[in-house]
Write a protein that holds these residues in place. Structure first.
Motif, mmCIF file in Angstrom:
data_model
loop_
_atom_site.group_PDB
_atom_site.id
_atom_site.type_symbol
_atom_site.label_atom_id
_atom_site.label_comp_id
_atom_site.label_asym_id
_atom_site.label_seq_id
_atom_site.Cartn_x
_atom_site.Cartn_y
_atom_site.Cartn_z
ATOM 1 N N GLU A 1 0.849 -1.192 0.000
ATOM 2 C CA GLU A 1 0.000 0.000 0.000
ATOM 3 C C GLU A 1 0.882 1.237 0.000
ATOM 4 O O GLU A 1 1.763 1.374 0.847
ATOM 5 C CB GLU A 1 -0.926 0.020 1.212
ATOM 6 C CG GLU A 1 -2.091 -0.944 1.103
ATOM 7 C CD GLU A 1 -2.960 -0.715 -0.130
ATOM 8 O OE1 GLU A 1 -3.267 0.455 -0.448
ATOM 9 O OE2 GLU A 1 -3.309 -1.709 -0.780
ATOM 10 N N GLY A 2 0.658 2.103 -0.981
ATOM 11 C CA GLY A 2 1.405 3.349 -1.079
ATOM 12 C C GLY A 2 0.533 4.521 -0.671
ATOM 13 O O GLY A 2 -0.615 4.342 -0.260
ATOM 14 N N GLN A 3 1.049 5.719 -0.817
ATOM 15 C CA GLN A 3 0.300 6.920 -0.443
ATOM 16 C C GLN A 3 -0.903 7.142 -1.347
ATOM 17 O O GLN A 3 -1.954 7.560 -0.887
ATOM 18 C CB GLN A 3 1.206 8.142 -0.501
ATOM 19 C CG GLN A 3 2.262 8.162 0.570
ATOM 20 C CD GLN A 3 3.173 9.368 0.434
ATOM 21 O OE1 GLN A 3 3.387 9.874 -0.653
ATOM 22 N NE2 GLN A 3 3.704 9.820 1.555
ATOM 23 N N VAL B 1 0.766 -0.417 -4.750
ATOM 24 C CA VAL B 1 2.003 -0.526 -5.520
ATOM 25 C C VAL B 1 2.289 -2.011 -5.703
ATOM 26 O O VAL B 1 2.366 -2.756 -4.725
ATOM 27 C CB VAL B 1 3.186 0.147 -4.796
ATOM 28 C CG1 VAL B 1 4.477 -0.049 -5.582
ATOM 29 C CG2 VAL B 1 2.912 1.617 -4.563
ATOM 30 N N LEU B 2 2.406 -2.439 -6.945
ATOM 31 C CA LEU B 2 2.780 -3.810 -7.247
ATOM 32 C C LEU B 2 4.265 -3.825 -7.582
ATOM 33 O O LEU B 2 4.701 -3.159 -8.515
ATOM 34 C CB LEU B 2 1.969 -4.356 -8.428
ATOM 35 C CG LEU B 2 0.476 -4.473 -8.211
ATOM 36 C CD1 LEU B 2 -0.194 -4.989 -9.479
ATOM 37 C CD2 LEU B 2 0.162 -5.384 -7.038
ATOM 38 N N GLU B 3 5.027 -4.564 -6.808
ATOM 39 C CA GLU B 3 6.462 -4.656 -7.011
ATOM 40 C C GLU B 3 6.737 -5.938 -7.789
ATOM 41 O O GLU B 3 6.575 -7.037 -7.259
ATOM 42 C CB GLU B 3 7.155 -4.678 -5.655
ATOM 43 C CG GLU B 3 8.549 -4.163 -5.671
ATOM 44 C CD GLU B 3 9.077 -4.001 -4.268
ATOM 45 O OE1 GLU B 3 9.446 -5.023 -3.658
ATOM 46 O OE2 GLU B 3 9.110 -2.852 -3.795
ATOM 47 N N LEU B 4 7.103 -5.796 -9.042
ATOM 48 C CA LEU B 4 7.417 -6.932 -9.904
ATOM 49 C C LEU B 4 8.880 -7.284 -9.728
ATOM 50 O O LEU B 4 9.760 -6.487 -10.013
ATOM 51 C CB LEU B 4 7.119 -6.595 -11.367
ATOM 52 C CG LEU B 4 7.529 -7.630 -12.407
ATOM 53 C CD1 LEU B 4 6.803 -8.958 -12.179
ATOM 54 C CD2 LEU B 4 7.255 -7.115 -13.806
ATOM 55 N N VAL C 1 -3.347 1.761 -9.219
ATOM 56 C CA VAL C 1 -2.279 0.777 -9.049
ATOM 57 C C VAL C 1 -1.075 1.229 -9.863
ATOM 58 O O VAL C 1 -1.213 1.595 -11.029
ATOM 59 C CB VAL C 1 -2.732 -0.630 -9.520
ATOM 60 C CG1 VAL C 1 -1.592 -1.629 -9.380
ATOM 61 C CG2 VAL C 1 -3.951 -1.098 -8.743
ATOM 62 N N SER C 2 0.101 1.194 -9.243
ATOM 63 C CA SER C 2 1.338 1.475 -9.972
ATOM 64 C C SER C 2 2.229 0.234 -9.920
ATOM 65 O O SER C 2 2.073 -0.621 -9.056
ATOM 66 C CB SER C 2 2.060 2.687 -9.386
ATOM 67 O OG SER C 2 2.437 2.446 -8.055
#
Length: 78
Positions: free
Chosen positions: A25-27, A31-34, A70-71
C-alpha cells in the motif's frame, strides 16, 4: 491485478520461476512490485522502457476499470 501482472511477466522472461509480485500500500494507492531474475530485468523493461510502459498501461487500465489506482515498480529479485 497482482495475478494479471504475474501472468504477463512470466510470459516475457526466460526464468518464470524467478518472477514474483509483492503488493504494497502506497500513499496514492496500491504498488505492485514486480520482481524478476537479474538476467531477465531487461526483458521486462525493453528497449527505451517500451515493454515496461506497456505493462504499466495494461495494469493501470485494468485498475481504472475496478476504480482503483495501481502502480508497478520493477526490481531485480535477489
Amino acid at each position: 491485478m497482482k495475478d494479471l501482472l504475474e501472468i504477463i511477466a512470466k510470459r516475457l522472461v526466460d526464468d518464470p520461476e524467478g518472477v514474483s509480485v509483492v503488493e504494497k500500500e502506497g500513499q496514492r494507492g496500491t504498488v505492485l512490485e514486480l520482481r524478476v531474475s537479474p538476467d531477465d530485468i531487461g526483458k521486462v523493461i525493453g528497449k527505451q522502457g517500451k515493454i515496461a510502459k506497456a505493462i504499466r498501461s495494461v495494469i493501470r487500465a485494468a485498475a481504472i476499470h475496478n476504480k482503483e489506482f495501481v502502480s508497478v515498480d520493477i526490481v531485480p529479485n535477489n
